[in-house]
Design a protein around this motif. Structure first.
Motif, mmCIF file in Angstrom:
data_model
loop_
_atom_site.group_PDB
_atom_site.id
_atom_site.type_symbol
_atom_site.label_atom_id
_atom_site.label_comp_id
_atom_site.label_asym_id
_atom_site.label_seq_id
_atom_site.Cartn_x
_atom_site.Cartn_y
_atom_site.Cartn_z
ATOM 1 N N GLU A 1 -9.060 -2.491 6.337
ATOM 2 C CA GLU A 1 -8.311 -2.294 5.102
ATOM 3 C C GLU A 1 -9.047 -2.868 3.903
ATOM 4 O O GLU A 1 -9.018 -2.290 2.816
ATOM 5 N N CYS B 1 -9.920 -0.596 0.762
ATOM 6 C CA CYS B 1 -9.453 -0.996 -0.568
ATOM 7 C C CYS B 1 -10.624 -1.233 -1.505
ATOM 8 O O CYS B 1 -10.566 -0.896 -2.693
ATOM 9 N N ILE C 1 0.819 -1.207 0.000
ATOM 10 C CA ILE C 1 0.000 0.000 0.000
ATOM 11 C C ILE C 1 0.856 1.261 0.000
ATOM 12 O O ILE C 1 0.535 2.262 -0.633
ATOM 13 N N ASN D 1 -5.806 7.117 -5.543
ATOM 14 C CA ASN D 1 -5.594 5.675 -5.695
ATOM 15 C C ASN D 1 -6.698 4.993 -6.488
ATOM 16 O O ASN D 1 -6.590 3.807 -6.795
ATOM 17 N N CYS D 2 -7.763 5.734 -6.807
ATOM 18 C CA CYS D 2 -8.859 5.149 -7.586
ATOM 19 C C CYS D 2 -8.425 5.054 -9.052
ATOM 20 O O CYS D 2 -7.976 6.044 -9.636
ATOM 21 N N ILE E 1 -11.940 2.088 -2.666
ATOM 22 C CA ILE E 1 -11.051 2.651 -3.678
ATOM 23 C C ILE E 1 -11.300 2.003 -5.039
ATOM 24 O O ILE E 1 -11.246 2.660 -6.077
ATOM 25 N N GLU E 2 -11.621 0.701 -5.013
ATOM 26 C CA GLU E 2 -11.936 -0.010 -6.252
ATOM 27 C C GLU E 2 -13.389 0.213 -6.671
ATOM 28 O O GLU E 2 -13.840 -0.321 -7.678
ATOM 29 N N CYS F 1 1.144 1.334 -6.092
ATOM 30 C CA CYS F 1 0.188 0.626 -5.237
ATOM 31 C C CYS F 1 -0.723 -0.260 -6.075
ATOM 32 O O CYS F 1 -1.310 0.176 -7.058
ATOM 33 N N GLN F 2 -0.863 -1.516 -5.688
ATOM 34 C CA GLN F 2 -1.736 -2.453 -6.372
ATOM 35 C C GLN F 2 -2.814 -2.884 -5.392
ATOM 36 O O GLN F 2 -2.612 -3.771 -4.560
ATOM 37 N N ILE F 3 -3.955 -2.246 -5.501
ATOM 38 C CA ILE F 3 -5.031 -2.475 -4.557
ATOM 39 C C ILE F 3 -5.531 -3.914 -4.604
ATOM 40 O O ILE F 3 -5.850 -4.508 -3.569
ATOM 41 N N SER F 4 -5.585 -4.490 -5.786
ATOM 42 C CA SER F 4 -6.073 -5.863 -5.888
ATOM 43 C C SER F 4 -5.166 -6.834 -5.137
ATOM 44 O O SER F 4 -5.653 -7.777 -4.489
#
Length: 262
Positions: free
Chosen positions: A52, A56, A18, A156-157, A59-60, A23-26
């Motif tokens: 979290e 997350c 994070i 981060n979106c 954000i997705e 950053c890779q949210i997935s």
């Protein structure tokens, strides 16, 4: 003990993901879900993972998963159930379950305990407004993106989009968020247009008092980074006083002065 160590390792790796520049949210969601499964007998760690996962998922723009995570926190956690109830309500409403969202917004009032807590005050004010207005899926989606903006998570979106909002009291907020999204996408011209519209929306400013000063601040920052802008030292004049903006404004002014020194 081995399960606990593996769970903590997952969480540690998660925060590295994070906090990284890419950053890779997935990937974060996968790791937190694995840690949640491993922490079946560690309630505190479960709550960290659920928080979290909820963020997350927001954000997705995965409202269903965010709703499920925050609903568990609202029920199980002792920390600010009022705040978790608000997050549950807006995410639930954004899925289209408006009846369920209204019921949760009513719970926010019952769970409001700390009158000096800014997060709980924000939660109760927003829930009262959503509960009393003509609630829609679009308004709840807007409320989710508002949280992402205020908590500085909007950049981060990856595919943040706003629905068309016809409620005049929300137009200023909608334009502020559209401007913020355009800024994240480096669409400077569109960002300036949206921030200007939000900054001049006096009607919307009556129901969302922070929108105009934030819009002025965001507009100023965009213009400061624009090489065509003249008179940069005067850009921040006229911005309304708002405590949460003081640090940002002084930081921007300090950077501007430092850049001007030979």
């Amino acid at each position: 003990m081995l399960r606990l160590k593996r769970c903590l390792l997952f969480i540690f790796m998660l925060f590295l993901i994070i906090s990284s520049s890419q950053c890779q949210i997935s990937c974060a969601l996968t790791s937190f879900s694995n840690a949640l499964d491993l922490a079946s007998d560690q309630r505190e760690i479960q709550h960290v993972c659920l928080y979290e996962i909820g963020w997350c998922s927001m954000i997705e723009l995965n409202y269903t998963e965010a709703y499920r995570a925050f609903e568990r926190l609202k029920t199980e956690s002792r920390w600010s159930q009022c705040y978790y109830a608000y997050l549950t309500g807006v995410c639930q409403g954004a899925t289209g379950d408006l009846e369920g969202a209204v019921a949760v917004f009513k719970d926010v009032q019952k769970l409001f305990k700390r009158k000096n807590n800014q997060i709980e005050l924000f939660s109760i004010k927003r829930s009262e407004k959503l509960r009393s207005s003509s609630l829609s899926k679009e308004l709840c989606s807007l409320a989710v993106i508002e949280i992402l903006y205020l908590w500085k998570a909007l950049p981060n979106c990856s595919t943040a989009k706003l629905q068309m909002i016809d409620d005049v009291s929300c137009l200023g907020l909608k334009n502020l968020l559209l401007g913020a999204i355009s800024k994240c996408l480096q669409n400077t011209k569109e960002a300036i247009q949206y921030f200007h519209l939000a900054a001049t929306d006096e009607v919307g400013g009556l129901s969302n008092s922070y929108v105009q000063p934030y819009s002025c601040y965001e507009l100023a920052c965009v213009l400061l980074n624009s090489p065509e802008t003249a008179g940069k030292g005067q850009i921040f004049s006229g911005i309304l006083t708002l405590n949460r903006l003081h640090v940002r404004i002084h930081s921007a002014l300090a950077s501007m002065r430092a850049a001007a020194q030979p």
